[in-house]
Design a protein around this motif. Structure first.
Motif, mmCIF file in Angstrom:
data_model
loop_
_atom_site.group_PDB
_atom_site.id
_atom_site.type_symbol
_atom_site.label_atom_id
_atom_site.label_comp_id
_atom_site.label_asym_id
_atom_site.label_seq_id
_atom_site.Cartn_x
_atom_site.Cartn_y
_atom_site.Cartn_z
ATOM 1 N N ILE A 2 2.004 5.716 5.653
ATOM 2 C CA ILE A 2 3.007 5.374 4.647
ATOM 3 C C ILE A 2 4.312 4.952 5.330
ATOM 4 C CG2 ILE A 2 3.876 7.728 4.276
ATOM 5 C CD1 ILE A 2 4.298 7.024 1.391
ATOM 6 N N ASP A 4 4.669 3.148 7.965
ATOM 7 C CA ASP A 4 4.636 1.719 8.302
ATOM 8 C C ASP A 4 5.120 0.887 7.121
ATOM 9 O OD1 ASP A 4 3.587 2.537 10.634
ATOM 10 O OD2 ASP A 4 1.507 1.919 10.192
ATOM 11 N N ILE A 5 4.658 1.271 5.946
ATOM 12 C CA ILE A 5 5.061 0.511 4.751
ATOM 13 C C ILE A 5 6.542 0.749 4.465
ATOM 14 C CG2 ILE A 5 4.695 0.221 2.266
ATOM 15 C CD1 ILE A 5 1.804 1.039 2.661
ATOM 16 N N LYS A 8 9.033 -1.358 6.404
ATOM 17 C CA LYS A 8 9.030 -2.825 6.302
ATOM 18 C C LYS A 8 10.211 -3.305 5.479
ATOM 19 C CE LYS A 8 5.538 -5.395 5.890
ATOM 20 N NZ LYS A 8 4.315 -6.071 5.446
ATOM 21 N N LEU A 11 8.296 -5.753 0.939
ATOM 22 C CA LEU A 11 6.940 -5.292 0.620
ATOM 23 C C LEU A 11 6.205 -6.289 -0.269
ATOM 24 C CD1 LEU A 11 7.339 -1.467 -0.120
ATOM 25 C CD2 LEU A 11 7.408 -2.699 2.030
ATOM 26 N N ASN A 12 4.879 -6.410 -0.018
ATOM 27 C CA ASN A 12 4.071 -7.236 -0.916
ATOM 28 C C ASN A 12 3.385 -6.341 -1.955
ATOM 29 O OD1 ASN A 12 1.798 -6.066 0.275
ATOM 30 N ND2 ASN A 12 1.649 -7.689 1.822
ATOM 31 N N GLU A 14 0.285 -5.461 -2.499
ATOM 32 C CA GLU A 14 -0.670 -4.475 -1.993
ATOM 33 C C GLU A 14 0.058 -3.228 -1.453
ATOM 34 O OE1 GLU A 14 -2.923 -6.489 0.971
ATOM 35 O OE2 GLU A 14 -4.269 -4.759 1.187
ATOM 36 N N GLU A 15 1.152 -3.467 -0.752
ATOM 37 C CA GLU A 15 1.905 -2.344 -0.179
ATOM 38 C C GLU A 15 2.585 -1.513 -1.266
ATOM 39 O OE1 GLU A 15 2.761 -4.668 4.032
ATOM 40 O OE2 GLU A 15 4.097 -4.988 2.319
ATOM 41 N N SER A 18 -0.018 0.666 -2.699
ATOM 42 C CA SER A 18 -0.329 1.870 -1.916
ATOM 43 C C SER A 18 0.754 2.919 -2.039
ATOM 44 C CB SER A 18 -0.647 1.642 -0.441
ATOM 45 O OG SER A 18 -0.464 0.409 -0.019
ATOM 46 N N LEU A 19 2.013 2.510 -2.131
ATOM 47 C CA LEU A 19 3.064 3.520 -2.362
ATOM 48 C C LEU A 19 2.813 4.250 -3.677
ATOM 49 C CD1 LEU A 19 6.432 1.787 -1.331
ATOM 50 C CD2 LEU A 19 4.983 3.316 0.024
ATOM 51 N N THR A 22 0.071 6.857 -3.553
ATOM 52 C CA THR A 22 0.251 7.988 -2.640
ATOM 53 C C THR A 22 0.116 9.316 -3.380
ATOM 54 O OG1 THR A 22 1.840 6.674 -1.434
ATOM 55 C CG2 THR A 22 1.855 9.024 -0.990
ATOM 56 N N ASP A 27 3.699 12.701 1.961
ATOM 57 C CA ASP A 27 3.959 11.265 1.820
ATOM 58 C C ASP A 27 4.838 10.986 0.603
ATOM 59 O OD1 ASP A 27 2.647 10.581 4.098
ATOM 60 O OD2 ASP A 27 0.805 9.905 3.112
#
Ligand code: 5AD
Ligand code: FES
Length: 341
Positions: A2, A4-5, A8, A11-12, A14-15, A18-19, A22, A27
């Motif tokens: 998490i 890594d995202i 960034k 964010l796109n 997909e990211e 994922s957040l 979680t 996380d």
């Protein structure tokens, strides 16, 4: 992972998904922490208060989720007089709050000129910013109100899924909603949009798109409020949004949108006794205390058990100030204009 995202810059979809997915407690804490950091960098520690006057609960629309929908014949309807609106505006101003939000259902019996007169009377008497939240109106009316002194317009897109939008909104089109927002922006309004979280049939991907639509619209304010079921609507038996999930959406929105105002909504305060405080620690920097006077207040019942629907003073400003300072934050002075100027 998490991390890594979270680290960034942009964010796109997909990211963001994922957040939002979680589940791991640590996380989730990291997500809230990051949102809090981003909020601090872009907004500082000030919490902006926006005083709301819900001056009419008549509505021509029939949104499936909303208690004010036209088909709700159980709801007692009201319209505040200009004098009552002015009195309430004065109460807000006297508390040191410098933004007044004029909110109503889509009520066309307040014509363009009626609203323009209310705006200019408030502006003449009080040094405040005015936000309108009146639904979709004629483009000519938007222009008139802007020249009368309105500063901001709040028109949530509610869902960015073009297939679901007409389902909730009697066959209307998402594109029209978005066109209204672009028009409002083009004539100089600071604009606010946002969604409702956990509407029936909505997916996590839809919510990521809601955040991305706010980025595309380059909104000044973005409001993400939890769905709360409302009696006398087709969705009366649907489940309310979950508090932690709502906070995750707000946190992801802060991380993606950065320099926008994000409110800890009345809806999140309704979900949880400390919903507002939790929201302020997960990316939010705005609170919108309700100043609608009795006996009208409880009749603006968008959803069930709305926070402070009865008590008066609803959102006592000194209590708010207290809870804000307990979080190590402070009540903002000034109008709290767009962070983008
Ligand atoms: N739950 C949460 N928010 C709702 N709204 C309307 N109905 C509901 C509900 N059941 C929100 C909409 C609207 C705002 C005034 O209230 O997003 O824009
Ligand atoms: Fe009034 Fe949705 S029911 S705008």
């Amino acid at each position: 992972m998490i991390n890594d995202i979270l680290n960034k810059e942009e964010l796109n979809k997909e990211e963001i998904v994922s957040l939002l997915r979680t589940e791991d407690c640590q996380d989730v804490q990291l997500l809230f922490q990051k949102a809090d950091e981003v909020r601090k960098v872009y907004c500082g520690d000030e919490v902006h208060l926006r005083g709301i006057i819900e001056f009419s609960n008549y509505c021509e629309q029939d949104c499936l989720y909303c208690g004010l929908r036209k088909s709700n014949s159980v709801l007692e309807r009201y319209r505040m007089s200009s004098a009552e609106i002015m009195q309430t505006a004065k109460a807000i101003y006297n508390m040191g709050i410098q933004t007044i939000v004029l909110q109503s259902g889509e009520d066309f019996s307040f014509g363009g000129n009626d609203i323009a007169n209310i705006i200019s009377s408030i502006k003449k008497k009080f040094d405040v910013a005015i936000t309108l939240s009146l639904g979709e109106r004629d483009y000519e009316e938007y222009k008139l109100w802007k020249t009368s002194g309105a500063d901001r317009y709040l028109l949530k897109h509610e869902t960015s899924n073009p297939g679901l939008y007409p389902v909730y909104h009697s066959n209307q089109k998402l594109k029209d909603r978005v066109d209204h927002l672009y028009f409002l922006k083009s004539i100089g309004y600071q604009i606010g949009s946002g969604n409702i979280i956990s509407l029936p049939r909505q997916t996590i991907e839809d919510i990521a798109d809601d955040i991305l639509l706010c980025r595309e619209l380059d909104v000044d304010m973005a409001s993400f409020s939890p769905f709360i079921s409302s009696p006398y609507t087709p969705y009366r038996k649907r489940k309310n949004a979950d508090l932690t999930f709502t906070l995750k959406v707000m946190a992801a929105a802060r991380i993606v949108l950065k320099n926008v105002h994000i409110p800890a909504t009345t809806a999140i305060a309704t979900l949880d006794e400390f919903g507002r405080e939790k929201g302020l620690q997960a990316g939010a920097n705005v609170i919108m205390p309700n100043f609608t006077p009795n006996p009208y207040r409880e009749k603006f019942s968008i959803y069930a058990n709305k926070k402070c629907a009865k008590d008066n003073p609803l959102d006592c400003p000194s209590c708010l100030e207290n809870s804000i300072s307990l979080l190590g934050r402070k009540v903002a002075t000034g109008k709290g204009q767009s962070l983008k100027v």
